[in-house]
Design a protein around this motif. Structure first.
Motif, short mmCIF file in Angstrom:
data_model
loop_
_atom_site.label_atom_id
_atom_site.label_comp_id
_atom_site.label_asym_id
_atom_site.label_seq_id
_atom_site.Cartn_x
_atom_site.Cartn_y
_atom_site.Cartn_z
N ALA C 109 0.85 -1.20 0.00
CA ALA C 109 0.00 0.00 0.00
C ALA C 109 0.88 1.25 0.00
O ALA C 109 0.66 2.18 -0.80
N ASP C 110 1.89 1.26 0.89
CA ASP C 110 2.80 2.41 0.95
C ASP C 110 3.42 2.66 -0.41
O ASP C 110 3.46 3.80 -0.90
N LEU C 111 3.87 1.51 -0.97
CA LEU C 111 4.55 1.58 -2.26
C LEU C 111 3.62 2.19 -3.31
O LEU C 111 4.00 3.11 -4.07
N ASP C 112 2.38 1.63 -3.33
CA ASP C 112 1.41 2.10 -4.32
C ASP C 112 1.18 3.61 -4.17
O ASP C 112 1.18 4.37 -5.16
N ARG C 113 1.01 4.00 -2.87
CA ARG C 113 0.76 5.42 -2.64
C ARG C 113 1.93 6.27 -3.15
O ARG C 113 1.74 7.25 -3.85
N ALA C 114 3.13 5.78 -2.79
CA ALA C 114 4.30 6.53 -3.20
C ALA C 114 4.39 6.60 -4.70
O ALA C 114 4.67 7.67 -5.29
N ILE C 115 4.11 5.45 -5.36
CA ILE C 115 4.19 5.42 -6.82
C ILE C 115 3.18 6.41 -7.42
O ILE C 115 3.50 7.19 -8.35
N ALA C 116 1.93 6.35 -6.84
CA ALA C 116 0.88 7.23 -7.37
C ALA C 116 1.31 8.69 -7.24
O ALA C 116 1.18 9.50 -8.19
N LYS C 117 1.88 8.98 -6.02
CA LYS C 117 2.29 10.37 -5.80
C LYS C 117 3.38 10.77 -6.80
O LYS C 117 3.30 11.82 -7.46
N ALA C 118 4.34 9.84 -6.94
CA ALA C 118 5.43 10.11 -7.86
C ALA C 118 4.90 10.30 -9.28
O ALA C 118 5.32 11.23 -9.99
#
Lengths: 78, 247, 178
Positions: C109-118
């Motif tokens: 989830a963290d990763l996904d969020r970070a990816i989305a933000k990026a």
């Protein structure tokens, strides 16, 4: 050495009776040999038959002992 | 047997002479003799073997206690196997015979000792005791049915009377062979040892004679045990006839 | 069997007994003492030795039976302990799996969020850049047009053709577009 004929007969008879012991030895050997042959064929049944073996040997030996007894009687008792 | 020239003297039978223990020549029925001494020693041997060793009643047996228990188990199993469960009430009697004969046979192997079981009077009493016991027990338990022992139903009817006569003769030959077997085996062995020892009087033959004595002695150790076993085993077999006369 | 020598036999015929075993005069003595011996052994055995040995053997049998039962108990206990241990082990394993799955999901989830933000940042930057590029490109076209108009007016002046500024502008616009 002057002996008497009866004494000679005693000793001869005792010696002849001793032959009987030899025949008894053949009989005992026969019993033991046949037992061994059977025991090697079926070793698991051998232990239960040692009593029979000894009885057979005893009976075969008994006749040899009778011969021995005859010898003894000739030597000492007649 | 001895040649007068060499001056060889064989007296193989002298070892069997019964002598009064405390001097004198006359042997009354109560006189303590050398035979009495060794009978007493065999009683002591039985006490040592069966009583002293078991005094601790250990669960984990000592060596002596193991021997006593092995002897007990050996004879017990023999009686049970051969005569069946109802023969076990004769176990003390048979065990007495076994221990006495075993101890006497082995004690007789001690040099200079007196071999009680090499006397016909001794073995005949032992065998006659068994014979009388078999007859008494047989008739007491089976009545006249005990006589079926001599009537072989498995044989052809014509042969049965003949076989019955033979069986009866064999039956009465039992105590003779029973006693003479033990007496003969022990006496002959001891006499042969003496004869071999006699040859040691010739210096040249002495080594061979001594080897012969050693060999015969080894054989006698075996015979001592086997004769005790055979005597006991035959006692069991005869008792089985008394308890179950049907073949 | 061996016997006394023949020479001796004559000499001591008087006391020759032959076989001592057949000397009947000793029989009563031997039989009497033998019976005493047998009775003594019988009594010793039946009174002392046999009960004692039978008791010891019975006791040992009892002990062995007890020990066997005890061993059986212990074995059952050990089996039970092993079963408990296995159960605990299995539970721990599932727990571990659960925890690791949760951790993985969290991380994902963290990763996904970070990816989305990026991704969002990247696309914002890209849009900005594109706008800048478009501005630059527009600026460049204007300059080109201005330079082309100027150049065309100069060329026209040099060739002695008077031309209207408007016409030149229109012509340049048409060329540049083409």
């Amino acid at each position: 050495m002057e002996g008497n004929i009866a004494e000679l007969g005693q000793y001869l008879g005792a010696g002849l009776a001793a032959i009987g012991s030899g025949f008894a030895a053949i009989g005992v050997g026969n019993v033991a040999g046949n037992f061994l042959a059977g025991a090697l064929r079926n070793p698991s049944a051998a232990a239960s038959q040692t009593a029979t073996l000894f009885i057979g040997i005893a009976f075969a030996e008994a006749l040899g002992i009778f011969a021995f007894l005859v010898a003894l009687l000739l030597m000492f008792a007649v | 047997m001895a040649s007068e020239d060499a001056g060889l003297v064989f007296k193989p039978m002298d070892q069997f002479i019964v002598k009064p223990l405390f001097g004198g020549d006359v042997i009354h029925w109560y006189t303590p003799t050398n035979g009495t001494l060794w009978l007493f020693v065999s009683v002591m041997a039985v006490v040592g073997l069966m009583v002293l060793t078991t005094s601790r009643r250990a669960i984990v047996p000592s060596r002596g206690q193991s021997v006593a228990e092995l002897a007990y188990g050996f004879v017990y199993k023999m009686v049970e196997d051969v005569t069946g469960k109802d023969g076990l009430k004769f176990f003390p009697y048979i065990f007495t015979l076994f221990l006495f004969i075993l101890c006497a046979n082995f004690l007789a192997l001690i040099p200079m000792s007196f071999s009680t079981t090499s006397h016909l009077a001794v073995t005949a009493v032992l065998a006659l005791a068994v014979f009388v016991t078999v007859i008494v027990v047989g008739f007491a338990k089976n009545g006249v049915g005990f006589l079926k022992l001599f009537w072989l139903t498995s044989a052809p009817p014509v042969m049965r009377p003949v076989l019955a006569v033979l069986e009866i003769m064999l039956f009465f030959a039992r105590p003779v062979s029973h006693s003479v077997r033990l007496f003969g085996a022990i006496m002959a062995g001891h006499a042969v040892v003496k004869v071999f020892a006699g040859f040691a009087q010739i210096t040249a033959a002495a080594p061979v004679a001594i080897l012969g004595v050693v060999a015969i002695y080894g054989l006698e150790v075996m015979v001592a045990a086997i004769q005790a076993y055979v005597f006991t085993m035959l006692t069991c077999v005869y008792l089985k006839d008394a308890l179950h006369p049907h073949h | 069997m061996a016997t006394e020598t023949l020479g001796d036999a004559a000499g001591k015929a008087a006391d020759a007994v032959g076989m001592p075993q057949l000397d009947i005069t000793t029989f009563p003595n031997q039989i009497f003492w033998l019976l005493v011996t047998l009775v003594a052994i019988y009594l010793i055995l039946t009174r002392i030795a046999l009960p004692r040995i039978a008791a010891t053997l019975g006791e040992r049998q009892g002990t062995i039976t007890n020990d066997l039962a005890k061993a059986e108990d212990l074995r059952a206990q050990a089996a039970q302990a092993e079963a408990t241990y296995n159960k605990a082990l299995a539970e721990a394993k599932t727990e571990v799996q659960r925890i690791s799955a949760a951790a993985r999901a969290d991380i994902q989830a963290d990763l996904d969020r970070a990816i989305a933000k990026a991704d969002a940042e990247i696309s914002a930057k890209a849009a900005e850049s594109e706008k800048a590029i478009a501005e630059i490109r527009a600026g460049a076209m204007d300059n080109v047009r201005a330079v082309a108009t100027e150049t065309a007016a100069e060329i026209a002046a040099a060739m002695g053709v008077s031309a209207d500024a408007k016409d030149i502008e229109a012509a340049v616009a048409a060329r540049v577009k083409g």
